[in-house]
Design an enzyme around this catalytic site. Structure first.
Site, PDB file in Angstrom:
ATOM      1  N   CYS A 140     -17.472   8.174 -39.440  1.00  0.00           N
ATOM      2  CA  CYS A 140     -17.755   8.627 -38.192  1.00  0.00           C
ATOM      3  C   CYS A 140     -16.418   9.053 -37.511  1.00  0.00           C
ATOM      4  O   CYS A 140     -15.598   9.751 -38.285  1.00  0.00           O
ATOM      5  CB  CYS A 140     -18.461   7.574 -37.268  1.00  0.00           C
ATOM      6  SG  CYS A 140     -19.130   8.386 -35.801  1.00  0.00           S
ATOM      7  N   HIS A 183     -23.639   5.933 -40.042  1.00  0.00           N
ATOM      8  CA  HIS A 183     -22.981   4.517 -40.021  1.00  0.00           C
ATOM      9  C   HIS A 183     -23.861   3.615 -41.035  1.00  0.00           C
ATOM     10  O   HIS A 183     -24.681   3.160 -40.499  1.00  0.00           O
ATOM     11  CB  HIS A 183     -23.278   4.159 -38.840  1.00  0.00           C
ATOM     12  CG  HIS A 183     -22.186   4.548 -37.921  1.00  0.00           C
ATOM     13  ND1 HIS A 183     -20.979   4.199 -37.543  1.00  0.00           N
ATOM     14  CD2 HIS A 183     -22.159   5.552 -36.803  1.00  0.00           C
ATOM     15  CE1 HIS A 183     -20.340   4.608 -36.745  1.00  0.00           C
ATOM     16  NE2 HIS A 183     -21.000   5.717 -36.187  1.00  0.00           N
ATOM     17  N   GLU A 194     -23.050   0.935 -42.364  1.00  0.00           N
ATOM     18  CA  GLU A 194     -22.700  -0.378 -42.215  1.00  0.00           C
ATOM     19  C   GLU A 194     -23.773  -0.955 -41.128  1.00  0.00           C
ATOM     20  O   GLU A 194     -23.626  -2.223 -41.141  1.00  0.00           O
ATOM     21  CB  GLU A 194     -21.353  -0.363 -41.534  1.00  0.00           C
ATOM     22  CG  GLU A 194     -20.973  -0.061 -40.215  1.00  0.00           C
ATOM     23  CD  GLU A 194     -20.645   1.253 -40.161  1.00  0.00           C
ATOM     24  OE1 GLU A 194     -20.961   2.084 -40.956  1.00  0.00           O
ATOM     25  OE2 GLU A 194     -19.961   1.780 -39.010  1.00  0.00           O
TER      26      GLU A 194
END
Lengths: 80, 233
Positions: free
Chosen positions: B87, B204, B206
């Site tokens: 990002c 994302h 994660e």
């Protein structure tokens, strides 16, 4: 010494913000606007009074940080 | 796996990233402040996390890209070190010249925060060995400027060299403008550098590593990296 750096998108680079402004102007009845491109203006106060030096410094500032030359052009101007 | 997560003023996803790295690899990453000139000794993965460094002032990632630590990251990458940017991290990597191109304002001008589908184009990279080529994963995006562009020559080179690693797709892997939520050219969601050791991506991964969240699709990326780095150690 006052100076100004103007950063604009290169032609051909999509400018969604300019497009939105263009549409808004049209809906406000501001006629005769063919297209809008949005840019940035940096007003910079410089030490010293050497114009050539000032221009070189502004170019350095634009190349290093103020503009992303992949998508943007810049114009430097020493206003005196 | 000795990872380092970079921290810039204004960034806000560094703890999600650190948590995921710890969960998946079992090792705590080092948090590295932007004014540092060196990475911790023995670092084998640098992660540039997401989250609005410097409030996205000037251009997303522009100011962070010029911070002292990025010189160390450039040297690390030049030696083949693995670098992941997510990002705002992707924007920082582009602004710093580690990856080509630039992330523009989303085509529809909206900030987009939702799950998207990503087609994994290759599984033979250190970042995607936890997936199969052609696999579709579901991960979140949260960005206002994720519309990837570069000049025609650069795009042709990226495509020709197989450097587009992730593309926005439908759940069946179909590439279609309806699924390309930010308008990125060729639906590009993630690319690697010419050495294949620097990955930048807008979504994302994660945030999708635990079943409680509803998806573990992001886990493969970190598990794959952990395995590569365990073998190298």
């Amino acid at each position: 010494m006052k100076a100004r750096v103007t950063v604009t998108l290169k032609s051909g680079v999509l400018d969604p913000q300019g497009k939105a402004i263009e549409g808004a102007l049209r809906s406000l009845g501001v006629d005769g606007v063919a297209s809008v491109r949005q840019g940035k203006v940096f007003d910079i106060e410089l030490d010293g009074s050497d114009r050539a030096k000032a221009e070189a410094l502004l170019k350095q500032a634009a190349d290093k940080l103020l503009a992303n030359t992949v998508i943007e052009n810049y114009h430097v101007e020493v206003l005196g | 796996m000795k990872s380092a997560v970079l921290v810039f003023p204004g960034i806000n996803r560094e703890r999600d990233m650190a948590r995921t790295l710890r969960l998946v690899s079992g090792q705590q990453p080092a948090m590295v402040w932007h004014t540092e000139h060196e990475l911790p000794a023995g670092t084998d993965l640098v992660v540039v996390p997401g989250g609005f460094s410097y409030g996205d002032y000037l251009r997303c990632g522009a100011i962070a890209a010029r911070s002292p630590i990025m010189d160390a990251v450039r040297q690390f990458a030049a030696k083949g070190g693995l670098v992941l940017g997510v990002c705002n991290g992707f924007q920082i990597l582009c602004e710093s010249g580690l990856l080509p191109g630039v992330l523009m304002r989303n085509e529809n001008l909206r900030f987009i925060c939702r799950d998207v589908f990503l087609k994994v184009e290759r599984s033979d990279t250190p970042f995607t060995r936890g997936y199969n080529a052609g696999q579709v994963v579901r991960v979140p995006v949260a960005h206002g400027e994720g519309n990837y562009i570069a000049d025609g020559e650069t795009i042709a080179r990226l495509e020709g060299e197989g450097r587009v690693i992730f593309r926005y797709s439908g759940p069946d892997g179909m590439i279609d403008p309806n699924w390309n939520h930010n308008g990125a050219i060729n639906a590009i969601a993630g690319i690697v550098n010419d050495g294949g050791n620097v990955l930048g991506m807008m979504p994302h991964p994660e945030n999708h590593v635990e079943a409680e969240i509803g998806s573990t699709d992001g886990r493969g990326l970190f598990a794959g990296l952990a395995e590569v780095l365990k073998r190298a150690a």
